[in-house]
Design a protein around this motif. Structure first.
Motif, mmCIF file in Angstrom:
data_model
loop_
_atom_site.group_PDB
_atom_site.id
_atom_site.type_symbol
_atom_site.label_atom_id
_atom_site.label_comp_id
_atom_site.label_asym_id
_atom_site.label_seq_id
_atom_site.Cartn_x
_atom_site.Cartn_y
_atom_site.Cartn_z
ATOM 1 N N PRO A 59 0.822 -1.211 0.000
ATOM 2 C CA PRO A 59 0.000 0.000 0.000
ATOM 3 C C PRO A 59 0.861 1.269 0.000
ATOM 4 N N PRO A 60 0.268 2.395 -0.370
ATOM 5 C CA PRO A 60 0.991 3.668 -0.289
ATOM 6 C C PRO A 60 1.411 3.951 1.148
ATOM 7 N N GLY A 61 2.541 4.599 1.319
ATOM 8 C CA GLY A 61 2.943 5.051 2.644
ATOM 9 C C GLY A 61 3.698 4.030 3.465
ATOM 10 N N THR A 62 4.112 2.926 2.843
ATOM 11 C CA THR A 62 4.823 1.917 3.617
ATOM 12 C C THR A 62 6.337 2.051 3.484
ATOM 13 N N VAL A 152 3.003 0.468 -6.536
ATOM 14 C CA VAL A 152 2.120 0.721 -5.405
ATOM 15 C C VAL A 152 0.932 -0.215 -5.553
ATOM 16 N N ALA A 154 -2.042 -0.907 -4.590
ATOM 17 C CA ALA A 154 -3.439 -0.732 -4.243
ATOM 18 C C ALA A 154 -4.355 -1.046 -5.417
#
Lengths: 335, 335
Positions: A59-62, A152, A154
């Motif tokens: 996921p984004p932000g990892t 990404v 997602a």
């Protein structure tokens, strides 16, 4: 006077001779010009098949990009040449790559054994998947030993791209919220190695526990087996094939845990070779890439036959409610 | 004894007569059975074209589902029948819908004027886009006035689906981190209305300011115009066509700002009708849907001609490095 533009064949020749600029130009051709890409790949094909492809998604932000940088450094220390293909979550319209090169280059610039390519998610999805595969193959032919394809995860397109790798890392992080949790369940299934990055954050124990629980709940890894403490008790047809995705904790910004992660990757790589799973995946990858290419070329051919005006005329008939979309498709394909 | 399975034509007839169960069964057909879907859509086509389609997208963790629930409640109070199609970020393998119905149903259950459908991102991307469009059309034919298509906008597939709507809401939230910021830039371009949800969080002012700055930097809205304070000073060929995406702050969990959001949506809806932009988008949508359908049907037809064995044989030749992928594609398509 400008030099004449080299042909795809000339570019490939220069690439195979180790010319870095020719490599960059070839990748641009592969991204933007399907007919010329076909000519490049025809020449490159015989030189491919050596590289090991590592897919990295999550996921984004990892913190995937930072982690990929750290992995690249470790492999460079082991004298591997490393190519990085970063699929950037950018504009469908302008196609600009926002992340990627700018951030990464700080640490890795000036090293000839590293090549980084950011690809924007522009154009059709099939086109992106095709171009990503071709770019990886070109890096392979250019002598890069490890090719990291980072997406990404997602969207399904990104998952599809990542799962064509030899080994898939799925990167998670503590505290991403409910919706991201739901995404996790989907991408867990393609993980060969699970990474919980940002492991210095609150909630890391909870995240690791949750991931183990999801695995126990029957989220199936790519090779369904019963092996190790985190796996569901499903039947194991071939225990020689056994692989249970380990969970590795890292803090990429400090380099913590990256050595352990490399060990886990290398264990999986050895498993692929010993179990025959590596050959199976290679076959699957080629079949998937062929399908992508077929979808693109069938559509291109039809559009050439029908022409923009022909298509517009049919669209008008659908708008006017004379025919429905399926009838329109039948008209255009001559069924 | 079980009743015989109704034909697609019978299902559609029951759907048009207002049978909710027939609607649900039709949607299942549209999702899973392309040939039967063609038969359904042939019958449904004449009854479509009335509904207003609202696309809702944005990064994970922005609270889109809660916001969609609140919007649905407002439109229900105005006697609109509301259909919700939620594309869930779930497994490419098991296809289970994790979010969606379970959470939403608490507030909206038992209301005949609401119909909620969760669709998993299984199967091919083209298949999902095709099925989503068909499901929206079926809800349209079944008499729903507003159809909300909700996606997690981190992948291009989701963006592609959302942008086929009449009006596109892009939902953001404060404090999502750098990677998510990059995603934003991509999806900003398709926004007709920007929503900053979770506006009671720290950093909301910063988020709104950043969004405005991104717009000022030239992230182009779907209709490139110079109008309003947040728009870049680009040339405005047709000022009658002017629309500048407003930024609306909401706290969906408390219903705060939802009234203002509905006003913004309705202003855009009026703009679409007055400027002719609505008709243009409808034409674009039909063209995009036709293309998706063509890609799927061309590939299906080829697979029927070639057969699984034929495809496997060609894959083996690529694996053996006898031919490259492009040559394999040419062999299969008979070029």
């Amino acid at each position: 006077m400008r030099a004449p533009r080299p042909s795809p064949e000339e570019l490939v020749e220069q690439l195979l001779a180790g010319d870095r600029r020719a490599l960059a130009r070839t990748l641009t051709v592969l991204e933007n010009d399907a007919p010329a890409a076909a000519r490049c790949m025809q020449r490159l094909h015989a030189h491919t098949g050596r590289a090991y492809i590592l897919g990295v998604t999550g996921p984004p932000g990892t913190g995937k990009s930072t982690l990929v940088n750290e992995l690249a450094k470790v492999y460079r220390q082991r004298d591997n040449r490393v190519g990085i293909v970063a699929i950037d979550p950018t504009s469908p319209f302008t196609g600009g790559a926002i992340l990627g090169d700018r951030i990464r280059m700080r640490d890795l610039a000036g090293d000839d054994g590293i090549f980084i390519r950011s690809m924007a998610t522009r154009g059709s999805l099939g086109g992106l998947a095709r171009a990503t595969a071709d770019v990886a193959r070109a890096l392979d032919a250019a002598g890069f030993d490890l090719i990291v394809v980072e997406t990404v995860g997602a969207g399904q397109s990104e998952v599809e791209i990542a799962r064509t790798a030899d080994t898939v890392l799925v990167v998670e992080a503590p505290g991403l919220g409910d919706e991201v949790q739901a995404i996790k369940a989907g991408i867990l299934e393609i993980a060969d190695v699970l990474v919980v990055n940002k492991a210095d954050r609150d909630g890391v124990k909870h995240t690791v526990r949750a991931l183990r629980a999801m695995l126990d709940l029957g989220v199936a890894p790519r090779t369904i087996v019963h092996h190790g403490q985190w796996m569901p008790a499903v039947s194991a047809p071939e225990s020689a094939n056994a692989w249970s995705p380990p969970i590795v904790e890292t803090v990429a910004t400090q380099g913590t845990g990256v050595g352990k992660l490399v060990e886990a990757i290398e264990r999986h790589r050895a498993h692929l070779a010993e179990s025959g799973e590596g050959a199976r995946r290679k076959r699957m990858r080629i079949a998937a890439e062929l399908e992508t290419l077929l979808r693109e070329s069938l559509m291109d051919r039809l559009m050439q036959q029908v022409g923009r005006d022909g298509l517009d005329g049919i669209v008008e008939r659908v708008v006017a409610r004379e025919i429905d979309l399926y009838a329109a498709a039948r008209l255009l394909t001559g069924e």
